[in-house]
Every structure is written in structure tokens, then in C-alpha cells.
Design an enzyme around this catalytic site. Structure first.
Site, mmCIF file in Angstrom:
data_model
loop_
_atom_site.group_PDB
_atom_site.id
_atom_site.type_symbol
_atom_site.label_atom_id
_atom_site.label_comp_id
_atom_site.label_asym_id
_atom_site.label_seq_id
_atom_site.Cartn_x
_atom_site.Cartn_y
_atom_site.Cartn_z
ATOM 1 C CB SER A 99 -8.404 0.251 2.470
ATOM 2 O OG SER A 99 -8.726 1.218 3.440
ATOM 3 N NE ARG A 143 -10.643 4.117 11.316
ATOM 4 C CZ ARG A 143 -9.688 3.690 10.473
ATOM 5 N NH1 ARG A 143 -8.718 2.905 10.909
ATOM 6 N NH2 ARG A 143 -9.731 4.040 9.195
ATOM 7 C CG HIS A 181 -4.347 -3.064 2.636
ATOM 8 N ND1 HIS A 181 -3.204 -3.047 3.411
ATOM 9 C CD2 HIS A 181 -4.673 -1.763 2.424
ATOM 10 C CE1 HIS A 181 -2.860 -1.794 3.672
ATOM 11 N NE2 HIS A 181 -3.733 -0.992 3.089
ATOM 12 C CD GLU A 216 -1.984 -6.345 4.139
ATOM 13 O OE1 GLU A 216 -2.024 -5.212 4.659
ATOM 14 O OE2 GLU A 216 -2.041 -6.509 2.901
ATOM 15 C CB CYS A 251 -1.003 -0.032 1.152
ATOM 16 S SG CYS A 251 -2.406 1.097 0.898
ATOM 17 C CE LYS A 294 -10.119 4.176 2.874
ATOM 18 N NZ LYS A 294 -10.339 3.972 4.324
#
Length: 307
Positions: free
Chosen positions: A192, A249, A235, A237, A142, A163
Site C-alpha cells: 500500500s 476510506r 506491510h 504486519e 514502508c 498506487k
């Protein structure tokens, strides 16, 4: 084969419950082959979750791996308990004389800042340069991938109007690459980020090739052989619920955020997400480690010398 990680690290219990073989610092090293040495420069805010995610993928391979956790020397993370950092992490300055078969640089929550405005940019530049002599192969993730491409190739990043957030289909551009061995034609990978890099900016004659990309979110995986690196802009992972954690969040903090695309069933955040990338995450890490195993010097001291 097991992964060897620091004794007492929270990842130990989590990985053992998943059936991953784990060795701690007090167990003897197997003598018939030396372990592969991997370093993790963890720049993510939730370091413990990232440790588990990376150790899970490294520990699923049929080779013995020693994992060293590393942090920026002159930067104090705000979201990780100090005792955890003291117990398990080494400043880069402490390990810079060492050599590693593999080295991972994670993402970081600084992607909208200009690179040179990141407080630890100067040290990170030194780390990237150090990997060229002390590391056999790197995997940058990233923002870590963007930072490496900027350092090595001067590539700019572009801020997105919205985003890039969700699980997007990606397609192979180099199906014969050993890093994509066993991959499906269509691979779903979590994304992300608020910024992107563009393939049009890859310098000619750089040797850089795009291995995977998405029609919706652009470059995903890039091979940079001159710098012994793979750059993963997304991402792969992530855990099943990592995108959900980020979404809830941000929503709780009042930040404007869309439901992550192609993630929740029927795009309903009231339903549990389905993990469609786990198998390919294991494949990518397994293929990367296999390439390291086949090409890294037998003697650790020869890393960075024998290529």
C-alpha cells in the site's frame, strides 16, 4: 512467553482475546533471563491499530519482550487522542539515553513529500543516527524503510503513476538468509504505497542485499548489515481488513482508488478478504527476534558497543 506492554494500553484486551500472553507494568520481571527491550516509533495515523499489529507479532515469540511506545518529540499527531499519547507514549527525547535490543520505525502518510519537506525529518534523521549507537537491530517498515535507505545510502524514491495496492506474490532472492527461515517459495504480502525505491539505486559496496522482491511491485525486504537493519517496504504486519479499511476510506472521500489487487475473492469488494500472509508475518518477526536474541549483548549497557 509474554510481551510486556504498558498497563491499560488498548492492545492488552485485543491480544488477550487472541491468546497472546501479555504482562503489564505491575507484574514482576522473570529473573532467570532479562527481557528483550524493543522500541516502536509509531508514525502511522491510526496508532492504536498499529500498536496491536506490532505487539501481536512481537508477543507471539517464545521470549519475554518489553515494548516501549515512542513518538516524535516536536510533532503532535492529529488522529490519536491526546490522553492516549500522554498515557502510553514517550517522546524520543525522553528515551534517547536508553538502549534497545530491537527498534521499529513504522510507515507514515507522507510518502509523496520530499524527505526534507516532512515536518519531523530533522528529528527522524537524528533518530536513525542514534540507532547506530543505542539499538542492536532495527526493522523499518514502508515509508520508514524508504526514509532509512535515503538517510543511510542517499537512495531516491519514485512516485508511481498508480498506487501499488493489494496483496502481491513475492519471491526470495536469498533463500539461505536466517530472516527467511521457514518461508515458502512464494509469499503473499500486502502492499500500500504511492512511491517506490529501486534495487538499481543500491550503492555498490554498500553491503545491502535484497532478500525478497515482487515482479509487480519491486523490492520488498532488504538487509542492511552495516546499519544493523532490515527494511520492509511493504506491510506484512497488516490485519486482514486493513487494506479494505484504506480502500473504503479513500472511496468514501471521493479519492480515485482501484480495488486492491489479489485481495478480495474474485476481486469483489463485497466479499470478505482472505488473509494469506499472517503465517509469514509471524515467521519474519520470529526470525528477526531470534537473531537479536542470539547476538545482542547480555548487558543492556553494552548494546551498540558489542556487535
Amino acid at each position: 512467553m509474554p510481551i510486556r506492554i504498558p498497563n491499560g494500553l488498548p492492545a492488552v484486551a485485543a491480544l488477550e482475546t487472541e491468546g497472546v500472553m501479555v504482562m503489564d507494568d505491575e507484574q514482576p520481571v522473570w529473573e532467570h533471563k532479562r527481557p528483550l527491550r524493543f522500541g516502536l516509533l509509531n508514525l502511522m495515523p491510526n496508532k492504536i491499530k498499529t500498536e496491536i499489529q506490532i505487539a501481536r507479532l512481537l508477543g507471539a515469540t517464545p521470549l519475554q519482550i518489553e515494548l516501549t511506545l515512542i513518538k516524535i518529540t516536536h510533532y503532535s499527531p492529529k488522529n490519536t487522542p491526546t490522553d492516549h499519547l500522554v498515557s502510553f507514549y514517550h517522546d524520543w527525547a525522553e528515551v534517547r539515553a536508553q538502549k534497545f535490543d530491537g527498534f521499529i520505525v513504522t510507515g507514515a502518510p507522507v510518502e509523496t513529500l520530499p524527505f526534507d519537506k516532512v515536518s519531523y525529518w530533522d528529528e527522524l534523521v537524528k533518530i536513525f543516527d542514534w540507532t547506530q549507537t543505542n539499538v542492536h537491530s532495527c526493522l523499518n517498515i514502508c515509508w520508514g524503510a524508504q526514509a532509512a535507505m535515503h538517510r543511510f545510502h542517499g537512495m531516491p524514491k519514485y512516485e508511481l503513476s498508480k498506487k501499488a495496492f493489494g496483496v502481491f506474490p513475492h519471491y526470495s532472492m536469498e533463500a539461505r538468509s536466517p530472516y527467511l527461515q521457514g518461508f515458502s517459495d512464494e509469499v503473499h504480502i500486502p502492499v500500500s504505497r504511492w512511491t517506490e525505491m529501486r534495487s538499481a539505486d543500491i550503492p555498490p559496496n554498500s553491503g545491502v542485499s535484497v532478500l525478497m522482491e515482487s515482479p509487480e511491485t519491486g523490492m520488498c525486504l532488504v538487509h542492511d548489515p552495516k546499519h544493523h537493519s532490515l527494511h520492509m517496504f511493504n506491510h506484512i504486519e497488516y490485519d486482514s481488513y486493513t487494506l479494505a479499511d484504506e480502500y473504503f476510506r479513500d472511496r468514501a472521500s471521493g479519492r480515485e482508488i482501484d480495488v486492491p489487487k489479489h485481495y478480495f475473492p474474485d476481486d469483489s469488494d463485497k466479499l470478505a478478504p482472505t488473509n494469506r500472509w499472517r503465517g509469514h508475518a509471524h515467521l519474519l518477526f520470529g526470525n528477526w527476534i531470534a537473531q537479536i536474541y542470539q547476538t545482542t549483548p547480555t548487558e543492556v549497557s553494552r548494546i551498540g558497543i558489542d556487535r
